[in-house]
Design an enzyme around this catalytic site. Structure first.
Site, PDB file in Angstrom:
ATOM      1  N   GLY A 198       0.809  -1.213   0.000  1.00  0.00           N
ATOM      2  CA  GLY A 198       0.000   0.000   0.000  1.00  0.00           C
ATOM      3  C   GLY A 198       0.846   1.268   0.000  1.00  0.00           C
ATOM      4  O   GLY A 198       2.078   1.225  -0.026  1.00  0.00           O
ATOM      5  N   GLN A 199       0.146   2.404   0.053  1.00  0.00           N
ATOM      6  CA  GLN A 199       0.823   3.703  -0.045  1.00  0.00           C
ATOM      7  C   GLN A 199       1.832   3.877   1.081  1.00  0.00           C
ATOM      8  O   GLN A 199       2.982   4.261   0.854  1.00  0.00           O
ATOM      9  CB  GLN A 199      -0.220   4.827   0.013  1.00  0.00           C
ATOM     10  CG  GLN A 199       0.370   6.205  -0.234  1.00  0.00           C
ATOM     11  CD  GLN A 199      -0.471   7.339   0.335  1.00  0.00           C
ATOM     12  OE1 GLN A 199      -1.383   7.111   1.125  1.00  0.00           O
ATOM     13  NE2 GLN A 199      -0.172   8.543  -0.073  1.00  0.00           N
TER      14      GLN A 199
ATOM     15  N   ILE B 118      -1.897  -9.026   0.444  1.00  0.00           N
ATOM     16  CA  ILE B 118      -2.833  -9.989  -0.151  1.00  0.00           C
ATOM     17  C   ILE B 118      -2.598 -10.059  -1.658  1.00  0.00           C
ATOM     18  O   ILE B 118      -2.896 -11.063  -2.302  1.00  0.00           O
ATOM     19  CB  ILE B 118      -4.299  -9.601   0.170  1.00  0.00           C
ATOM     20  CG1 ILE B 118      -5.239 -10.751  -0.175  1.00  0.00           C
ATOM     21  CG2 ILE B 118      -4.701  -8.312  -0.518  1.00  0.00           C
ATOM     22  CD1 ILE B 118      -6.625 -10.615   0.413  1.00  0.00           C
TER      23      ILE B 118
ATOM     24  N   TYR C  84     -15.272   3.993   7.950  1.00  0.00           N
ATOM     25  CA  TYR C  84     -13.827   3.955   8.197  1.00  0.00           C
ATOM     26  C   TYR C  84     -13.496   4.523   9.580  1.00  0.00           C
ATOM     27  O   TYR C  84     -12.749   3.930  10.365  1.00  0.00           O
ATOM     28  CB  TYR C  84     -13.149   4.773   7.098  1.00  0.00           C
ATOM     29  CG  TYR C  84     -11.661   4.936   7.206  1.00  0.00           C
ATOM     30  CD1 TYR C  84     -10.798   3.854   7.012  1.00  0.00           C
ATOM     31  CD2 TYR C  84     -11.103   6.192   7.464  1.00  0.00           C
ATOM     32  CE1 TYR C  84      -9.425   4.029   7.076  1.00  0.00           C
ATOM     33  CE2 TYR C  84      -9.741   6.365   7.523  1.00  0.00           C
ATOM     34  CZ  TYR C  84      -8.899   5.281   7.335  1.00  0.00           C
ATOM     35  OH  TYR C  84      -7.546   5.460   7.398  1.00  0.00           O
TER      36      TYR C  84
HETATM   37  N1  SER Z   1      -6.166   9.373   4.132  1.00  0.00           N
HETATM   38  C1  SER Z   1      -7.217   8.611   4.724  1.00  0.00           C
HETATM   39  C2  SER Z   1      -8.428   8.600   3.883  1.00  0.00           C
HETATM   40  O1  SER Z   1      -8.647   9.540   3.156  1.00  0.00           O
HETATM   41  C3  SER Z   1      -7.559   9.158   6.081  1.00  0.00           C
HETATM   42  O2  SER Z   1      -6.948   8.389   7.062  1.00  0.00           O
HETATM   43  O3  SER Z   1      -9.179   7.693   3.934  1.00  0.00           O
END
Ligand code: SER
Length: 313
Positions: free
Chosen positions: A11-12, A35, A142
């Site tokens: 990931g980033q 994954i 989230y």
């Molecule tokens: N950079 C993330 C998002 O935009 C925030 O934690 O989901």
């Protein structure tokens, strides 16, 4: 001997943190996992394992196989994707964290790192200089998963002494890899358009201020937090951390200094609502006091560095 497992290494954040950990501990001490099997190609010469973080037994087997002593658990679904797939986001963001905290307790791991986010705050939190402790009430899937995750981290520290450490990252901006599915992603994408000399359509309104951080600062913050003596880490949920705060209009203007013909249009979508519920800036005085956090980059310096590196690429 320190042996580190990184989840979500492709990931980033993972792709850059893995490199930093390999530089510090050596390639034999770091196991990058993802994954997505294709992430293997990001780490030539490093140890790579394919891992689905929701598979508890596979994770346990991997810890045993490599005699892991520390985990950096980065695999997650970001905010915009989580709004579309809330159940998947909960499963990946939460079940996997619990699974790792359980394994850390059982196997007496030395340390665990887990990223939280400014998304733990919500529309009822103070919008500017948002304090470490205040009303949170996140309204995104989230944010709910990150808030609950913070409580679990604190629980495992208090109840079982698991040395878990965490940062509430703002939007992260780097040139080495692309984010996926976040609300702050525009601030990475805009630089790619500037370098390609194509007009940019922003999915947030021009005056939407959000807390942000340049990747070198984020990597250094993570390493400094993890290196700090245990007794200095007084917050076991997650630390507020701060660096930059800017609007789409301000980042656009900083790019105009280098590329006067660059064009932007604003076309807000569902991500505007996510951003509107998040802080505009963060009070990180606990991170400053407890383990000496200090950011290095401002907006002009980040813009110059992003454009220079993306042009080279
Ligand atoms: N950079 C993330 C998002 O935009 C925030 O934690 O989901």
């Amino acid at each position: 001997m320190t042996k580190i497992l990184i989840t979500g290494a492709g990931g980033q954040l993972g792709s850059e943190l893995t490199d930093a950990l390999v530089s510090k501990y050596g390639s034999d001490a770091v196991i990058a996992s993802d994954i997505n099997e294709q992430a293997r190609s990001l780490f030539p010469g490093a140890i790579f394992e394919t891992l689905d973080v929701t598979d508890h037994l596979a994770m346990k087997a991997l810890l045993e196989k490599h005699q892991i002593s520390q985990i950096y658990h980065l695999a997650a679904i970001l905010s915009a994707t989580a709004e579309k797939k809330p159940l998947l986001a909960w499963q990946i963001n939460m079940d996997s964290l619990l699974s790792i905290l359980e394994l850390a307790r059982e196997k007496k791991l030395e340390k665990v790192y887990w990223p939280s986010s400014i998304a733990v705050f919500g529309p009822n939190s103070p919008r500017t200089h948002t304090p470490q402790n205040c009303i949170q009430e996140p309204q995104t899937a989230y944010g709910i998963s990150k808030q609950a995750g913070e409580r679990w981290c604190n629980y495992y520290f208090q109840k079982y002494g698991v040395d878990v450490r965490s940062l509430r990252y703002p939007g992260l901006i780097g040139y080495k890899s692309l984010p996926g599915g976040g609300t702050t992603d525009y601030a990475v994408d805009i630089y790619h358009h500037a370098v390609r000399k194509t007009p940019f359509t922003c999915f947030l309104k021009e005056d939407t201020a959000l807390p942000m951080m340049y990747m070198p600062d984020a990597i250094r913050a993570t390493m400094e937090l993890m290196d700090a003596p245990k007794e200095r880490i007084k917050i076991r949920s997650s630390y507020n951390i701060s660096s930059l705060s800017f609007t789409p209009k301000e980042i656009f203007r900083s790019i105009l200094m280098h590329n006067p013909k660059f064009e932007i249009t604003y076309c807000p979508d569902f991500r505007q609502e996510i951003a509107d519920g998040w802080p505009q800036s963060i009070d990180d005085s606990d991170a400053v006091a407890d383990w000496g956090w200090k950011p290095a980059y401002d907006l002009p310096r980040m813009t110059q560095d992003m454009l220079a590196n993306l042009t080279l690429k």
